[in-house]
Each structure stands twice: as C-alpha cells, then as structure tokens.
Design a protein around this motif. Structure first.
Motif, PDB file in Angstrom:
ATOM      1  N   LEU A  86       0.901  -1.072   0.047  1.00 29.88           N
ATOM      2  CA  LEU A  86      -0.029   0.083   0.020  1.00 29.88           C
ATOM      3  C   LEU A  86       0.902   1.127   0.390  1.00 29.88           C
ATOM      4  N   LYS A  87       1.654   1.119   0.602  1.00 28.33           N
ATOM      5  CA  LYS A  87       2.626   2.387   1.050  1.00 28.33           C
ATOM      6  C   LYS A  87       3.600   2.619  -0.603  1.00 28.33           C
ATOM      7  N   LYS A  88       4.000   1.384  -1.175  1.00 28.99           N
ATOM      8  CA  LYS A  88       4.497   1.443  -2.630  1.00 28.99           C
ATOM      9  C   LYS A  88       3.525   2.071  -3.484  1.00 28.99           C
ATOM     10  N   LYS A  89       2.357   1.646  -3.647  1.00 26.22           N
ATOM     11  CA  LYS A  89       1.237   2.004  -4.296  1.00 26.22           C
ATOM     12  C   LYS A  89       1.075   3.780  -4.579  1.00 26.22           C
ATOM     13  N   ASN A  90       1.433   4.093  -3.313  1.00 25.46           N
ATOM     14  CA  ASN A  90       1.387   5.632  -3.086  1.00 25.46           C
ATOM     15  C   ASN A  90      -0.049   6.215  -3.454  1.00 25.46           C
TER      16      ASN A  90
END
Length: 191
Positions: A86-90
């Motif tokens: 989720l963090k990487k999806k931004n």
C-alpha cells in the motif's frame, strides 16, 4: 444406471459407517484446542487457527503458546506485506499517507516483539521462567499496542481502502490478543 446408484449408496453408507472411527481422533484433538482456546477472547478464531496443532500440543500450555505466537507471526507478516504494498502504491495522500508509513513501522516493531517472544518460548528454563514470561507478556502487549497505534492514524477517515486496512489490522490484533491469553495461561501453569 440402477447399478451405479446402488454402488453410490453402498459407498456412501460404508463411508458414513467408517466415519466415526476416523473422526474420533479429531474429536479428541478438537477437545484439546477447545480447552486451550477457552482462555482466549476470540475463541472461534483461536480454535479455527490452531486446530491443526491439537495432536502435537495436546494439553501442553507451552506448545499452545508457541503455536499461538507462530500463527500470529504469519498473520502479522501478511498484513505487513499488505501495508508495504500500500505504501509503494502511493495511492494514499496527505494524512493517510503518513498513517500508512507509521503503520509499516508499527507492524515491523510488532513482528520484532513477536519473534523475540517465540524465541524465548522455545528456550524456557525453569529457573528463569518467571522473568521469561514477564518479558514475553511485555513484548506481546507491546505488539498489541503497535497494532492499535497503527489504526489511530486513520481515526475519522473514510474510504474503501481504509476500511480494508482497518479490517486487516483488527484481525491481527485479535490473533495477538489470543496469543497473549495463551502465554498468560502458560505463565499461570508454570514451567
């Protein structure tokens, strides 16, 4: 066609007659997990997630505590992976983005505490038992705090992704609560 039906009915009847002897062991194993999980807050979750440990753990509180933490580590790792993705999806912005970053840190800390707890439980020593149980209880309680803190960042926020995240984090906290109850049972039972 009639012959096939007769064979099917015969097979089903024979299967049904054989079932009680096969399932007796699972009923006994089921009583072990029910007994172990009787101290937990989320008993159905406990029984479902730990039933495969019944034949090995039987009535050993130490094995049930280790099983509870092991399963909790697995669930926590899965949620940590979800949070990192989720963090990487931004896709989260502003306050929610900061909250996701905090959640990743909180869950990594929770994992560290759970791993430390499992490590101690694998090497319980009679003369150190009370101190070891105190450490394990503290670490698992800290993991619960980490999980709760993760959700604090999303308080008052709405949206599908936040509901999904909250559901996953809450589920982990249920597993962790159960693990803590199993450790507390072990602590009261003694070495």
């Amino acid at each position: 066609m009639v012959c096939t039906r007769i064979m099917l009915v015969t097979f089903l009847l024979l299967s049904w007659l054989a079932a009680p002897s096969c399932s007796w062991g699972s009923r006994e194993g089921n009583s072990y997990v029910k007994d172990a999980c009787s101290v937990t807050r989320y008993q159905n979750l406990c029984i479902h997630s730990l039933s495969s440990f019944s034949n090995k753990a039987k009535r050993d509180p130490s094995k049930w505590a280790r099983a509870g933490i092991s399963v909790t580590i697995g669930v926590t790792k899965n949620t940590t992976r979800y949070l990192i993705a989720l963090k990487k999806k931004n896709t989260m912005k502003g306050r929610n983005r900061v909250a996701v970053l905090d959640c990743v840190e909180e869950f990594q800390d929770a994992l560290d505490n759970l791993h430390k707890s499992l490590g101690v439980l694998r090497h319980i020593r009679g003369e150190l038992f009370d101190a070891q149980m105190e450490d394990v209880t503290t670490w698992i309680s800290s993991a619960i705090t980490d999980e709760d803190t993760c959700l604090d960042g999303f308080e008052g926020q709405k949206g599908k992704e936040i509901r999904k995240l909250a559901k996953k984090v809450t589920k982990v906290s249920y597993f962790t609560s159960n693990a803590l109850a199993l450790v507390t049972k072990l602590a009261s039972a003694g070495p």
